[in-house]
Design a protein around this motif. Structure first.
Motif, short mmCIF file in Angstrom:
data_model
loop_
_atom_site.label_atom_id
_atom_site.label_comp_id
_atom_site.label_asym_id
_atom_site.label_seq_id
_atom_site.Cartn_x
_atom_site.Cartn_y
_atom_site.Cartn_z
N ALA A 66 32.75 38.10 44.54
CA ALA A 66 33.09 39.21 43.61
C ALA A 66 34.63 39.89 43.13
O ALA A 66 34.67 40.49 42.09
N THR A 67 34.84 40.33 44.12
CA THR A 67 36.54 41.14 44.08
C THR A 67 37.29 40.18 43.31
O THR A 67 38.17 40.83 42.33
N ILE A 68 37.54 38.84 43.23
CA ILE A 68 38.19 38.17 42.66
C ILE A 68 37.88 38.32 40.60
O ILE A 68 39.15 38.58 40.23
N THR A 69 36.66 38.42 40.50
CA THR A 69 36.11 38.80 39.16
C THR A 69 36.15 39.93 39.25
O THR A 69 36.90 40.35 37.85
N THR A 70 36.39 41.28 40.10
CA THR A 70 36.78 42.98 39.05
C THR A 70 38.25 42.73 38.87
O THR A 70 38.44 43.38 38.16
N LEU A 71 38.53 42.12 39.69
CA LEU A 71 40.83 42.51 39.73
C LEU A 71 40.53 41.55 38.39
O LEU A 71 41.67 42.14 37.69
N LEU A 72 40.72 40.24 38.25
CA LEU A 72 41.00 39.94 37.05
C LEU A 72 40.69 40.29 35.34
O LEU A 72 40.78 40.41 34.39
N LEU A 73 39.55 41.21 35.90
CA LEU A 73 38.64 42.13 34.79
C LEU A 73 39.45 43.16 34.48
O LEU A 73 40.19 43.31 33.17
N PHE A 74 40.26 43.52 35.62
CA PHE A 74 41.27 44.95 35.40
C PHE A 74 43.06 43.96 34.51
O PHE A 74 43.19 44.86 33.48
N VAL A 75 43.12 42.74 34.89
CA VAL A 75 44.23 41.65 34.55
C VAL A 75 43.84 42.45 32.65
O VAL A 75 45.49 41.94 32.33
N PHE A 76 42.98 41.31 32.90
CA PHE A 76 42.43 41.23 31.26
C PHE A 76 42.45 42.72 30.60
O PHE A 76 43.29 42.24 29.48
#
Length: 363
Positions: A66-76
């Motif tokens: 969930a943390t990695i997915t959230t950070l990937l959202l910020f990166v995108f």
């Protein structure tokens, strides 16, 4: 009985306290970049928490995924933000390529001749003045090299800062429960409840503030977009988005946005007649932006911010103004969140103080 020994001990303690405070402030000054990274990471955590909870509780993602997915959202979002400006840069470059450089050069030559004729008519030796002033010795020929080095250092610093922020944010999101439990153990028992109440209220008010800020930027973006569409500006969506984003900087941001919109409108209109199209369109766009800013500064911004952080509009204006004078643009950006934090802490620890009770009556 007060003796000289007691007085000297008191003076020494006071001096020692002053030295310790000065050293602490100097240390904080030296690590201000790290503190900035921590503050940005905490803000990102505050924004990301609802999404993280949704992934963790509703979609049953494990905490780390969930943390990695959230950070990937910020990166995108960041990558999309950067790519958003690529069409604007390309179109402005194309518009500049349409500029008649021969005409510009001839106009500059005529201007130079007119200046020389003016000085000759008034018997002023312009060449002698230039030679006596020795301007060549005052010109910094390393300017271009220094400028390139500055750009490289800026990009490198931004990249390092971005990586540091994402690294810190990852662990803040992943291990926030652990950090909270350890913080509770460190907190003094006598003030534990007050501190925890303060943290909870601060989280609520800052969440309201950032939501209010998002609403305000959205309103300004829509109004800017309408103005640019009415007057047929190219890349209206991107220009409106960029100018709305500048509104994060209170009072100064809208001025920069207006100047930027005027410049981009002029560049977009290159190739058309200056008097009948370029200049009138630019003036209309500037007037439209000024009207939007008047509406924003007097209606939407005071209402949204005063309700989100529960402070009077005049209070917000004075705090932002003082922070801007003291700490510059950065101070203006962080003024309202920091002031809100200070108010919550003051209300929790000094509820009986008359000034505190007046300023925090709505909290």
């Amino acid at each position: 009985m007060i003796t000289s020994k007691i007085i000297s001990n008191g003076i020494l303690r006071a001096l020692l306290t002053i030295v310790v405070v000065c050293c602490a402030l100097y240390f904080l000054y030296k690590i201000q970049t790290v503190i900035l990274y921590l503050c940005i990471s905490l803000i990102l955590c505050l924004i990301a928490n609802p999404f993280l909870l949704f992934l963790n509780q509703r979609l049953k993602f494990k905490k780390i995924f969930a943390t990695i997915t959230t950070l990937l959202l910020f990166v995108f979002i960041l990558v999309g933000f950067v790519l958003l400006f690529v069409p604007l840069i390309i179109s402005q470059a194309e518009n500049l390529s349409l500029l008649d450089t021969n005409l510009l050069q001839s106009q500059l030559t005529i201007l130079e001749q007119n200046i020389e004729n003016y000085f000759n008519i008034h018997n002023i030796d312009l060449q002698g003045i230039l030679n006596n002033s020795n301007l060549s010795s005052k010109i910094n020929y390393n300017f271009f090299t220094d400028f390139i080095n500055t750009i490289i250092n800026l990009v490198a610093g931004f990249g390092m800062g971005l990586a540091s922020v994402f690294f810190i944010t990852f662990f803040f999101l992943k291990d926030q429960k652990i950090f909270k439990e350890k913080a509770k153990k460190i907190l003094p028992d006598s003030n534990e409840e007050k501190i925890l109440n303060s943290v909870e209220k601060i989280n609520q008010l800052l969440a309201r503030y950032f939501i209010g800020l998002l609403v305000q930027l959205t309103v300004v973006f829509i109004l800017y977009f309408i103005v640019l569409i009415i007057f047929g500006s190219k890349n209206a969506f991107i220009i409106a988005f960029l100018c709305a984003l500048l509104n994060v900087i209170p009072y100064i941001g809208p001025i920069i946005a207006t100047v930027l919109s005027a410049i981009l409108t002029l560049i977009s209109a290159i190739g058309t007649d200056f008097k009948t199209e370029m200049l009138p369109t630019t003036i209309y766009v500037v007037i439209g932006f000024l009207i939007v800013q008047i509406l924003d500064n007097n209606i939407s911004q005071p209402i949204i911010f005063s309700k989100s952080v529960k402070s009077h509009p005049l209070e917000i204006f004075l705090v932002t103004l003082i922070s801007g004078i003291t700490f510059g643009i950065f101070g203006m950006v962080v003024a309202i969140p920091i002031y809100t934090i200070m108010k919550v802490i003051a209300k929790e620890f000094f509820p009986n103080n008359k000034i505190v009770s007046v300023l925090t009556e709505k909290i």
